[in-house]
Design a protein around this motif. Structure first.
Motif: not given
Lengths: 353, 549
Positions: B324, B326-327, B330, B335, B343, B345-347, B349-350
Motif C-alpha cells: 500500500c 509503495t502504491g 492502492p 491515506r 501520495l 494511491a497508485s504508483y 500516478k506518482r
C-alpha cells in the motif's frame, strides 16, 4: 563366399565378443543384433545387401566423425562461455550445426559455387548427369545442381525472413500483453485464438489468392500466420518473468514499458524463444516449400526447392531420383535444425543434471 | 532424555563429491557419526555446510549430481554404500524415513493425505490398507492434529502449513522406522506454528523410541530437540558434544561465533518529539484483494532515522501494508502521507521524485535481481534513471555504492547475480535501493533467507547506513530476534489489523497484548528446557489452540 563376406562377419562377431567381454551392454546388443540380421539379409539379398549395410554404417560413421570434429572445432574457436555450452552438445546437435553451417555457406556463396546461373538453359530437358552437370538437367534443361545451390539461398532466405517477422510480431505483442495485462491481454488473446483456428496452409492460400503472389506479400503473410504461436509462447514465458521481484522493483522505479521489455524480460526469455525459433523455422520452411509446390510461392524462373520437386515430378514415373533431391535437401535441413533445437530445449528446460 | 540403545547408524569417513563445471568437487570431507537407537542427533551449520547431504547419505542416497566417494554408512549392520539400489530402496520409507523442509512441496497435491500416508505400509505389506488408515488416525491424534479422524481425507492445500508438516511426520512414522531424518522441518513456519510441530515431533520420537537426525540452522530449535549436537562447517565436522555441554561450553571458535550471533543489539534511538513531522504516515488504511479484505484501519508513522519493525505471522498483512505504501496495491480507503504530502494511491500516478524517495529491499535476493544483468548495471540504473548520471560520473557513483556495501568494485562490477552468494546478493539489493538516494526504505524480510552469521552482517550494514544517511526504515519481519536487534518502534499485526504498537523498550516489557505475548513467548530460546517449560505453562493439550487464537 569371398573375402568381403568373411571379413564382414568376422568384424561383426569379433566386435560383439569384445563388447560382451568389456561389458558394454548397448554396443553388444547393437552389434550382435546386426550380426543376426545380416545372416538373414545375406541369405535373402546376397552380397549386395551386405554391401548396402556396410556403406550405410560407413556413412553413419562418417557423419559422426564430421559432427565430432566440427564440435571440437567450434569449441576451439568459441569463447570460454560458449565453449562450455558446446561441450554439452550431443553428436546429433553437432551434426545439425554442421548441416546448417554448410547450407549457410551454400546460400551465401551461391554464385561462386554454382557452375551455371539459376535460369540458364544449358542442355536438353531431363538430360542425365555427365561431367558438366553433377545431377543432370531439369525439365527445361537447366543444371539441377546450380538450381539446388541457388534454391538454398532463395528458399532458406525467405523462410528465415518470414520466421523473423513472425517472431518480431509475436514476441513484442506477447511481452506487451504480459506487462500490460488487463483488456489488452484479453483482446490479443481472443484475436490470436481466431487466427490460430484457421489451418495455416489454407489461410495462406486464401490470402495469397486475394492479395496476389508478390514476394513481399508472401513473406508478410507467412510471418503473420505464424506469429500467434510465438505470441502464445512469449506470453507464457514473459508471464513467468513479470511476477519476479526485479520487475516489481523496475516498475516502482518508474521505468517505462519499453525498458521493461528490452532490459528485464527479453534477456530472461531468450532461451525458450531461440528454441522456438528453430522449430518455427522448420514449419515456415515446409509451408514455403508447400506453397511453391502448389505454385503460389516463389515464382519461376527463381530456383526454389518446393517448385523444383513439382516441376520434376514426372521423372518419378521413370524411376529417377532427381526430383527427390530437393525434397531430401528440405528434409535434411529440417532434421538438422530440429537436432540443434532439441539440444537447446534440453538445456533451457533445466534437465541438465 | 531418551534411553540409549545399541548402535543403529555408523558413518565413518564419509566423503561426498558433487559435479560442477565438468569436475567432481568434494563437498563433504570425511565425517564420522554414530547414532544409537532412540537417540536424536542435531546437525547444525550454515547453508553449504553439507547438513542435508549428510542427512541423505545416512539413507545411502546422494542427490543427482552428487556421489558418495568414500567412507562407509552402516545401518543396523548393513553397509549401505555397497548394497544394491533395490535393497536400499526397500529400507527407505520402511526403516528409514525422511521429512523434508517444505511439506507443501513434498506432498502430492492430487491425493488425499491419508492415501499418501498408507502408500508405504501397503507397498511394503506391513499393514493392510484399512489397518493403515486406522493407524494414520491414531498417529494424527498423537501428533495433536485437529479432527484426527477426518483430517486425513483432506487434500494438502486444505490444511495449514504447520498441520501439513505434522501430517508429514505422521507419514514418516507410518512404517515405524528405526531412523527418521528431519531436514529443517520448521524453517518455513511461523514461530507460533513452529512450537506445535516441535512439540509433536519430540513427543512422537520419544514415544516410539525412534532415532532421528535433526537438521537445522537454528540453534535454539536444535537445543530443544537433540540429545547430541554436531556442528558442521563446509563439509567438515567442527565439534560434537551432548546438547547441554555444547550449549554451556562450546570448544571451537566457530561454534562460539554461532552462539554469539544473536547478541547483536543496537541502542534504541530516542523517540522524536511530538512536533517532528514523520517521513511516512500511514493513516487508517484499508485494502483488499478483490472481495477479501486484507488490511483494516492500519495506521503508523515512520520518522527520519528511525526503524519501525512490523511483525506478525504470515498472512497478517505486513507485506500488504508495504504494497500500500509503495502504491502497488492502492488502498480502498485511508491515506499514505510522505513528508506531510499525500501520495497518489497508485504508483503509476506518482512523480519520479516521489518514487525515488521510497525504495524497497526484497526478501529473496534471487528473484529481486535480474540474473542476466551485470551488478554494475543493476546498481547504476537508478542513479542513471533518477540522477541522470552518465559515463565517468556514473562509474564513480557505482564504485562508491559498492564500497558502501563492502564489496570490492573491481571484482564485482562486471559479475552477474547468479555468481554471488546469498549475502552478497542481498548487499547488491541494498545498493540498488541506495542508488536512488531515498529517504525511506522498506526492508521486506531481508534477512530471513540468510544464514545467521550473514544475516547479522546485513543488519549491521543496514544500521551503519541508517546512521550515515539518516534513513528511515520500515522493517517487515517475523523474526523477533531481528526486531530486538534493530528496531526503534514495533508494530504488531494480526489478520490485517494493528494489534499493538509502541517503542521497542515498552513492547518487549510486560504487560503485553495477548497476541504479542504469544509471539514473544514462542521464540525459541537456547535453554534446552525451554520447550518443556513453555508447554507446561500453556498446558500441553491446547498448544495448537493457543497458537490459533
Amino acid at each position: 563366399m569371398n573375402y568381403f563376406v568373411i571379413g564382414y562377419y568376422a568384424l561383426l562377431i569379433g566386435g560383439s565378443c569384445l563388447a560382451a567381454h568389456y561389458r558394454k551392454r548397448e554396443v553388444f546388443l547393437i552389434l550382435f543384433s546386426l550380426t543376426l540380421a545380416s545372416f538373414v539379409m545375406g541369405i535373402v539379398g546376397g552380397e549386395n545387401a551386405l554391401w548396402a549395410v556396410s556403406i550405410g554404417a560407413g556413412l553413419l560413421a562418417l557423419a559422426a566423425g564430421t559432427a565430432y570434429s566440427f564440435r571440437e572445432f567450434l569449441i576451439l574457436i568459441a569463447g570460454p562461455l560458449t565453449a562450455r555450452a558446446l561441450r554439452t552438445a550431443p553428436l546429433t546437435a553437432a551434426f545439425g550445426m554442421f548441416v546448417i553451417f554448410s547450407y549457410a555457406v551454400l546460400g551465401i556463396f551461391a554464385p561462386i559455387i554454382a557452375p551455371y546461373g539459376e535460369a540458364e538453359v544449358i542442355s536438353q530437358s531431363f538430360a542425365p548427369a555427365d561431367e558438366n552437370m553433377l545431377l543432370g538437367a531439369d525439365q527445361l534443361g537447366r543444371d539441377m545442381f546450380s538450381r539446388l545451390v541457388y534454391g538454398a539461398r532463395n528458399t532458406v532466405g525467405l523462410a528465415l525472413v518470414a520466421t523473423a517477422i513472425a517472431f518480431f510480431i509475436g514476441a513484442i505483442l506477447g511481452m506487451i500483453a504480459a506487462v500490460k495485462q488487463g483488456w489488452f491481454d484479453q483482446i490479443m488473446g481472443r484475436l490470436i485464438d481466431v487466427v490460430m483456428s484457421i489451418p495455416s496452409l489454407i489461410f495462406a492460400l486464401l490470402l495469397l489468392s486475394i492479395l496476389g503472389t508478390n514476394l513481399i506479400i508472401l513473406v508478410i503473410i507467412i510471418g503473420v500466420i505464424y506469429s500467434p504461436r510465438v505470441y502464445r509462447l512469449t506470453r507464457a514465458v514473459a508471464g513467468n518473468v513479470v511476477v519476479m521481484d526485479y520487475i516489481e522493483a523496475a516498475k516502482l522505479r518508474g521505468e517505462g514499458m519499453w525498458y521493461l521489455i528490452r532490459k528485464e524480460i527479453l534477456p530472461n526469455s531468450t532461451a525458450p524463444l531461440i528454441a522456438e525459433f528453430g522449430l518455427e523455422f522448420c514449419f515456415v520452411f515446409l509451408l514455403v516449400a508447400g506453397l511453391s509446390f502448389l505454385g503460389l510461392g516463389i515464382q519461376p524462373p527463381t530456383a526454389d526447392w518446393g517448385s523444383m520437386v513439382r516441376e520434376n515430378a514426372t521423372l518419378i514415373s521413370f524411376g529417377e531420383i532427381t526430383p527427390l533431391i530437393p525434397a531430401a535437401a528440405i528434409a535434411l535441413l529440417t532434421v538438422a535444425v530440429n537436432m540443434v533445437v532439441d539440444w537447446m530445449l534440453y538445456r533451457s528446460s533445466g534437465l541438465k543434471e | 532424555m531418551a534411553k540409549k540403545g545399541n548402535v543403529l547408524l555408523k558413518i565413518e569417513g564419509l566423503r561426498i563429491e558433487a559435479y560442477a563445471d565438468e569436475k567432481w568437487f568434494e563437498i563433504v570431507h570425511g565425517v564420522d557419526m554414530t547414532l544409537h537407537r532412540g537417540e536424536v542427533m542435531g546437525l547444525i551449520g550454515e547453508s553449504g555446510a553439507g547438513k542435508s547431504t549428510i542427512g541423505l547419505a545416512a539413507m545411502g542416497f546422494a542427490r543427482d549430481g552428487c556421489r558418495i566417494s568414500g567412507g562407509s554408512v552402516e545401518f543396523d549392520g548393513l553397509e549401505l554404500t555397497t548394497t544394491s539400489e533395490t535393497d536400499r530402496r526397500r529400507l527407505r520409507g520402511s526403516r528409514i524415513a525422511y521429512v523434508a523442509q517444505s511439506a507443501a512441496a513434498s506432498f502430492n497435491p492430487a491425493h488425499k493425505l491419508i492415501d499418501q500416508h498408507t502408500e508405504a505400509p501397503v507397498h511394503y505389506r506391513i499393514r493392510k490398507r484399512m489397518e493403515s488408515q486406522e493407524d494414520a488416525m491414531d498417529l494424527y491424534e498423537r501428533l495433536r492434529l485437529p479432527n484426527p479422524r477426518e483430517i486425513g481425507f483432506r487434500y494438502p492445500h486444505q490444511v495449514s502449513g504447520g498441520q501439513l508438516q505434522r501430517a508429514m511426520t505422521a507419514m514418516a512414522m507410518s512404517c515405524r522406522p528405526d531412523l527418521i531424518i528431519f531436514d529443517e522441518p520448521t524453517t518455513a513456519l511461523d514461530v507460533t506454528t513452529q512450537i506445535e510441530v516441535l512439540a509433536a515431533i519430540r513427543d512422537i520420537v520419544d514415544q516410539f523410541n525412534t532415532a532421528a537426525i535433526y537438521i537445522t540452522h537454528d540453534l535454539a530449535v536444535v537445543a530443544q530437540m537433540a540429545d547430541v549436537i554436531k556442528v558442521l562447517l563446509k563439509g567438515d565436522e567442527v565439534e560434537e558434544a551432548d546438547t547441554k555441554s555444547m550449549l554451556e561450553n562450546p570448544q571451537e571458535d566457530y561454534t562460539k561465533s554461532l552462539w554469539a550471533v544473536r547478541s547483536f543489539r543496537r541502542e534504541q534511538k530516542p523517540r522524536p518529539e511530538e512536533s517532528a513531522a514523520p517521513v511516512v504516515e500511514v493513516k487508517n488504511v484499508d485494502a483488499s484483494y478483490g472481495p477479501v479484505k486484507v488490511l483494516e484501519d492500519v495506521s503508523f508513522d515512520v520518522h527520519a532515522g528511525m526503524t519501525v519493525a512490523v511483525v506478525g505471522e504470515s498472512g497478517s498483512g505486513k507485506s500488504t501494508a508495504a504494497r500500500c505504501i509503495t502504491g502497488l496495491l492502492p488502498p480502498t480507503s485511508g491515506r499514505v502521507l510522505f513528508q506531510g504530502e499525500e501520495l497518489p494511491a497508485s504508483y503509476l500516478k506518482r512523480s519520479k521524485d516521489q518514487l525515488r524517495q521510497a525504495q524497497m529491499i526484497y526478501q529473496m535476493a534471487d528473484t529481486a535481481l535480474n540474473p542476466k544483468v551485470r551488478i554494475g548495471e543493476i546498481i547504476g540504473r537508478p542513479a542513471e534513471f533518477y540522477g541522470g548520471l552518465k559515463g565517468t560520473d556514473l562509474k564513480n557513483r557505482i564504485d562508491e555504492l559498492l564500497d558502501m556495501i563492502e564489496l570490492d568494485p573491481s571484482k564485482f562490477y562486471a559479475r552477474y547475480p547468479p555468481e554471488l552468494s546469498g549475502g552478497q546478493k542481498q548487499r547488491v539489493g541494498i545498493a540498488r535501493a541506495l542508488a536512488a538516494e531515498p529517504t525511506f526504505i522498506i526492508c521486506d524480510e531481508v534477512t530471513s533467507a540468510l544464514d545467521q552469521l550473514v544475516a547479522e552482517g546485513i543488519l549491521k550494514l543496514l544500521d551503519r547506513l541508517q546512521r550515515d544517511l539518516d534513513l528511515a526504515y520500515m522493517f517487515i519481519t517475523h523474526d523477533l530476534a531481528t526486531v530486538r536487534s534493530i528496531a526503534d518502534e514495533v508494530v504488531v499485526m494480526k489478520q490485517g489489523k494493528v494489534v499493538e504498537q509502541g517503542p521497542k523498550d515498552v513492547m518487549f516489557k510486560p504487560p503485553h497484548h495477548p497476541y504479542t505475548d504469544l509471539l514473544l513467548s514462542s521464540v525459541p530460546e537456547m535453554d534446552p528446557e525451554w520447550l518443556s517449560t513453555l508447554l507446561e505453562e500453556r498446558g500441553v493439550d491446547n498448544v495448537g489452540e493457543a497458537a490459533s487464537t
